[in-house]
Each structure stands twice: as C-alpha cells, then as structure tokens.
Design an enzyme around this catalytic site. Structure first.
Site, PDB file in Angstrom:
ATOM      1  CG  HIS A 166      51.171  49.166 -36.468  1.00 13.82           C
ATOM      2  ND1 HIS A 166      50.434  48.648 -35.449  1.00 13.82           N
ATOM      3  CD2 HIS A 166      50.289  49.561 -37.391  1.00 13.82           C
ATOM      4  CE1 HIS A 166      49.160  48.719 -35.750  1.00 13.82           C
ATOM      5  NE2 HIS A 166      49.049  49.260 -36.920  1.00 13.82           N
ATOM      6  NE  ARG A 264      53.954  62.691 -46.213  1.00 11.85           N
ATOM      7  CZ  ARG A 264      55.243  62.882 -46.491  1.00 11.85           C
ATOM      8  NH1 ARG A 264      56.102  63.093 -45.522  1.00 11.85           N
ATOM      9  NH2 ARG A 264      55.665  62.855 -47.746  1.00 11.85           N
ATOM     10  NE  ARG A 300      49.351  65.505 -47.310  1.00 16.16           N
ATOM     11  CZ  ARG A 300      50.230  64.623 -47.781  1.00 16.16           C
ATOM     12  NH1 ARG A 300      50.866  64.876 -48.913  1.00 16.16           N
ATOM     13  NH2 ARG A 300      50.475  63.514 -47.141  1.00 16.16           N
ATOM     14  CD  GLU A 399      49.887  65.121 -53.934  1.00 14.95           C
ATOM     15  OE1 GLU A 399      50.894  64.492 -53.594  1.00 14.95           O
ATOM     16  OE2 GLU A 399      48.970  65.377 -53.137  1.00 14.95           O
ATOM     17  CG  ASN A 422      57.335  61.705 -52.600  1.00 17.93           C
ATOM     18  OD1 ASN A 422      58.429  62.043 -52.994  1.00 17.93           O
ATOM     19  ND2 ASN A 422      56.969  61.804 -51.335  1.00 17.93           N
ATOM     20  CG  ASP A 423      51.391  60.860 -54.710  1.00 20.88           C
ATOM     21  OD1 ASP A 423      51.377  59.643 -54.983  1.00 20.88           O
ATOM     22  OD2 ASP A 423      51.070  61.304 -53.601  1.00 20.88           O
ATOM     23  NE  ARG A 433      54.389  57.503 -52.898  1.00 27.00           N
ATOM     24  CZ  ARG A 433      54.047  58.598 -52.215  1.00 27.00           C
ATOM     25  NH1 ARG A 433      53.157  59.436 -52.698  1.00 27.00           N
ATOM     26  NH2 ARG A 433      54.595  58.858 -51.056  1.00 27.00           N
ATOM     27  CB  CYS A 470      56.456  69.321 -49.753  1.00 28.38           C
ATOM     28  SG  CYS A 470      54.913  68.727 -50.430  1.00 28.38           S
TER      29      CYS A 470
HETATM   30  C1  PEP Z   1      54.285  63.723 -52.518  1.00 32.42           C
HETATM   31  O1  PEP Z   1      53.436  63.046 -53.096  1.00 32.42           O
HETATM   32  O2  PEP Z   1      55.353  64.095 -53.046  1.00 32.42           O
HETATM   33  C2  PEP Z   1      54.083  64.111 -51.113  1.00 32.42           C
HETATM   34  C3  PEP Z   1      54.902  64.947 -50.507  1.00 32.42           C
HETATM   35  O3  PEP Z   1      53.041  63.559 -50.443  1.00 32.42           O
HETATM   36  P1  PEP Z   1      53.025  62.042 -49.879  1.00 32.42           P
HETATM   37  O4  PEP Z   1      54.394  61.474 -50.023  1.00 32.42           O
HETATM   38  O5  PEP Z   1      52.558  62.156 -48.468  1.00 32.42           O
HETATM   39  O6  PEP Z   1      52.021  61.384 -50.777  1.00 32.42           O
HETATM   40 MG    MG Z   2      51.479  62.785 -52.311  1.00 31.98          MG
END
Ligand code: PEP
Ligand code: MG
Length: 506
Positions: A166, A264, A300, A399, A422-423, A433, A470
């Site tokens: 957590h 988020r 989102r 993504e 990120n994804d 990741r 993002c």
């Molecule tokens: C991403 O995947 O870049 C993203 C912003 O979403 P998350 O990191 O919440 O998966």
């Molecule tokens: Mg993502």
C-alpha cells in the site's frame, strides 16, 4: 521509463527515539482517537480508500472481541492490542486472496497505532522531516504516510515491503520514488541518497560522475535544462498534469497546470472491500472537476489489471496480466461497473469541463461499443431530468500497437488521442514495464517508438483531433522536446513540480 530515479537526503525513522510520552489512555479513548485520526487520513490521503479499510477494521467486532478476550485472559490492554494485531494479521496472511492478504498489514498497522495511544505515546515521529527527504525505515505503514508532509518527501527506502504494498501505491500516486526490500544498515542520517526504483537500488553518497549519469532519468523539474525548457514553452503545447485523487488535482491546478490530462480512476477503487458506488464516484469526480477551476479534467475509465491490482473487483488470476483483462476490455466485460462509472462521470460533467477517456483500446469496435453505452446512459439521464454535459468530449488512450496501426480509423470515432507511452513502449518493444532487466529497451526515443508516435500524430492531424502524451516520457527533457517537434498538442506530466518548470510559474 517507469521507475523513478531521484536524489535526496536520508531521513531515518527512529520510532522509539522521537516518541513523546503523555497520559495513558483507556481502550475506549484510544479507539476514539484512532477513529478521528483515520477519518482525517481519509480526508487528506491521495488514496483515501486505503484508510477507509482501516476505519472498517476499527469498527469490526472481530478486532474488539479479540482484544477483549486477551484482556480477560489477563493481558494489559497494550499487550492485548498487540497480540490481537498479530493474531488477526496471521489469519489474513494465510488466505489466498489479494485483498484479504493486504488486510494483514492493515491489522498490524492499526494495532500499532492503538497500542501507542494506549501507552500515551504522543510524539509525532515525522514532524522534523526535512525538505527533499528520502525517508529510510525498517518498515512503513499507510498510517505513516498520513502523518508526514508528503510534499517534502522524494523517496521511501525500506528494508521490508514489496513493490505492490500500500505504501508503494501511495508513493506512486504522489510521484514519490520507492525502493523496498533493501539493506538499509549502511545508511546514516543526512547521507545523500540516489534512489533507483527500477533497479531497487540505493547509492549512498554518489560522486558527481554517478549523479551525472543518472540526471537524464530523474523525473524532477529542477533538472530540466534551460534549452529544453525554452523549446517546450515556445512550442505552445498545453501542459497538463496526471492525478489520482482530488488532492493531486488541487496541487496541479495550484502549480498552474492547463488542466488534468489523466485522472487515474483506479485509485478510487483501490483499498476497498467492494467497488465504490456510483454515488461515491460522482462525489469524487464532481469535487475533482470543481477543483479544476474551469480547466478540463480528463477522466480515464477504470484501468484495472496489469500492474494495477484492484482486489475489490475479484478478478481471476491471469498468467500474463499485461496481456489480459485490463482497461476497456474489463469495462466491456463488466458492464455493471462500467455503467455506474459512466453515469457518475456524466453527472459530474454538469459541474465543469470533463473529457472522458478509454484506456487500452485495441479495436475500433471497442470504442463503438463503449460509446453506445455512453449514449444509453445519456438517454436515461435525460429521461430522468438529470443534468450533464451533452458535448462532453470522448477520447482514447493510444497504448497498444494495434491502436497505433489503426489510429486513422480510431480518429474517426474519437474527439482526442492521448498516448500512454508507459504501456505503448512495453507493448511495442515487447519488454515489461515492471521488469528492470529489460528496462533499457523502454526508451521513448527508440526508432520504433518515434515511428509509432509520428503515425499517431499524422492520424490525428488527418482527422483534425488533438493529440497529447500522458506517459512518464513527457517528464524527460529530451523526450519532451522531441514530442513537441513531432507535433503533439499537449504533455501531461506526472508531478506538479514539472508544471512550474515547464510553464515558468513559481
Ligand atoms: C501509460 O500507459 O503511459 C499511462 C499513462 O497509463 P498508466 O501508466 O496508468 O498505465
Ligand atoms: Mg497505461
């Protein structure tokens, strides 16, 4: 790009040394004090759901019955509480269920606080925390995070704990780096610590050369070089901020963000025993959009799964969760949840500018199906005479490689794109990741990624819709300037300090 790298000053938690001693309390008094403390934590925490679970446990007869039984058997109240905490934690940790396992920590955390209250331990161990602190501790509990000024904290380094604990969830939501399960014996108060989240490593008193090597990876506004800062400012891109709670939204707007590029909603669901009701969600989304003071809030829909476990959903275990039931797939499979969320978002849209965004889209058909549900809910709100924004924009996150390859088709069905680097980089490069051994492949400026980004911008331009980023990539100065050059309209960054940096507000 996922793991944070940061540098700060070691602030070592010594619970025994700093605690003060006041009047000892009765069990009833201690419970009342703890309930008040937890309620305050619910108000102020970036992840209030975690503390709601604490409140439920404090009110649970199981805890009180176990404490009273121990007292009846001759223990002092403080020992009875401690033993009850261990007993209940033992029960929960033996159960093969993620949510119940996490409750073992809750039980120990609550009983530790109750024990302190009973003994009259009044000292506030975190009150002298220094600016830019790297909090070093044997173990940290969620209740600790509610007691410290998180704005001063750059990182948590603990000997115990796991990446999914957590405290890590709270850290992530506040842009704080966290390394757990590491040897802290060689760290002294005041040491300079370079914290490498991906490598789960801490370098004590690094030399100048080492710091220089890691500078490009530090998601810290203060190291944005002047040239990069100037280019980003001159490009005219909008600078949004990512958020996981109303508190984050307030901090972002205060820092001058043009709005929230990614809210988020997973955090609204975390730490709950049952999913939040539509009414609860409505209140949170409404408060968030009101906190935006007229600027847009991009909400989102639930992106549970992958690296974001949401135990209250009771999802089936998957061997490969990043390729499984996450994002929009889950929402379309669990329409009950999805409809509640859409209704809550639509209702909140009557109170400010909300943009709705779907995560993890891989097929145009998913957008069409999701939008059909939005239309169904708008029709019922209209029939009930409940206000909402009829012109609410609906966009998607890009993504998945499939979304890149069909971005031109997707652009016809959406009002905006937001690239989740990120994804996207993990799926394009086939490198997890959360896997530090292949993180060198997750470079947003890799040829494959740059081609993908270019395709997305071209597809958006072709249909005249805005396109932003993002993911964490926007926090890297070199990457941010390339994103501007590629023609992105907005960057949504992970921390309010970057907003100040990029927009020039102080
Ligand atoms: C991403 O995947 O870049 C993203 C912003 O979403 P998350 O990191 O919440 O998966
Ligand atoms: Mg993502």
């Amino acid at each position: 790009m996922e793991g944070r790298v940061t540098i700060g000053t070691a602030w070592i938690l010594d619970r025994g040394k700093v605690a003060g001693k006041g009047r000892e309390r009765t069990l009833d008094e201690a419970i009342t004090i703890e309930k008040q403390r937890v309620k305050a934590a619910i108000e102020n925490s970036p992840v209030p759901g975690l503390f709601s679970a604490h409140l439920e446990m404090l009110e649970d007869p199981l805890l009180l019955d176990t404490i009273n039984r121990n007292i009846d058997e001759g223990m002092t109240p403080a020992s009875a509480v401690k033993a009850a905490g261990e007993e209940i934690a033992g029960m929960f940790s033996g159960i093969d269920d993620e949510y119940l396992k996490a409750r073992a920590d809750d039980a120990r955390d609550i009983c530790r606080c109750l024990e302190n209250s009973l003994l009259g331990i009044t000292g506030e161990p975190f009150e002298d925390i220094t600016e830019e602190a790297v909090v070093v501790a044997e173990e940290l509990f969620p209740s600790d995070t509610a007691r410290m000024d998180l704005d001063k904290v750059k990182a948590f380094v603990t000997a115990k704990g796991s990446p999914t604990s957590h405290v890590r969830v709270i850290a992530r939501s506040r842009g704080i780096a966290a390394v757990s399960g590491t040897d802290i014996s060689g760290i002294h108060q005041g040491d300079r610590l370079l914290v490498l989240e991906d490598e789960a490593k801490v370098i004590v008193n690094p030399d100048g050369e080492t710091i220089k090597t890691f500078l490009p990876r530090m998601a810290d506004g203060n190291i944005f070089p002047e040239e990069a800062r100037r280019r980003v400012r001159e490009s005219g891109v909008k600078i949004y901020c990512n958020a996981g709670s109303v508190k984050d939204v307030k901090a972002a707007i205060k820092s001058g963000a043009d709005g929230i590029g990614l809210f988020r909603t997973e955090f609204v669901f975390m730490g709950k025993e049952i999913p939040p009701t539509g009414e609860e969600q409505y209140r949170i989304y409404r408060e968030a959009v009101e906190a935006c003071e007229g600027k847009p809030l991009t909400i989102r829909t639930l992106d549970a799964g992958g690296d974001k476990p949401v135990p209250c959903l009771g999802l089936a275990r998957e061997d490969n969760p990043f390729l499984g039931m996450r994002g929009i797939r889950l929402s379309l499979a669990r329409k009950d949840l999805f409809k509640d969320q859409i209704r809550a978002i639509l209702r909140a849209s009557a109170h400010g500018e909300i943009r709705l965004m779907f995560p993890m889209v891989a097929r145009v058909a998913e957008i069409i199906e999701a939008k059909a549900i939005v239309s169904e809910i708008t029709a019922s709100l209209e029939a009930e005479g409940i206000p909402f924004d009829m012109n609410m924009k609906i966009g998607i996150m890009i993504e998945t490689p499939a979304a890149v390859l069909t971005a031109d088709l997707m652009a016809s069905e959406t009002d905006f794109f937001s690239v989740g680097t990120n994804d996207l980089s993990q799926y394009i490069m086939a490198a997890g990741r959360d896997n530090s051994s292949v993180s060198y492949l997750l470079n947003p400026l890799d040829d494959a990624m740059v081609r993908a980004l270019r395709m997305v911008v071209e597809a958006a331009r072709g249909k005249g819709i805005p396109v932003g980023v993002c993911g964490e990539a926007a926090a890297d100065p070199e990457v941010a300037t390339v994103l501007c050059d590629l023609g992105f309209d907005s960057l949504s960054v992970g921390s309010p300090s970057l907003i100040k940096e990029l927009k020039g507000n102080d």
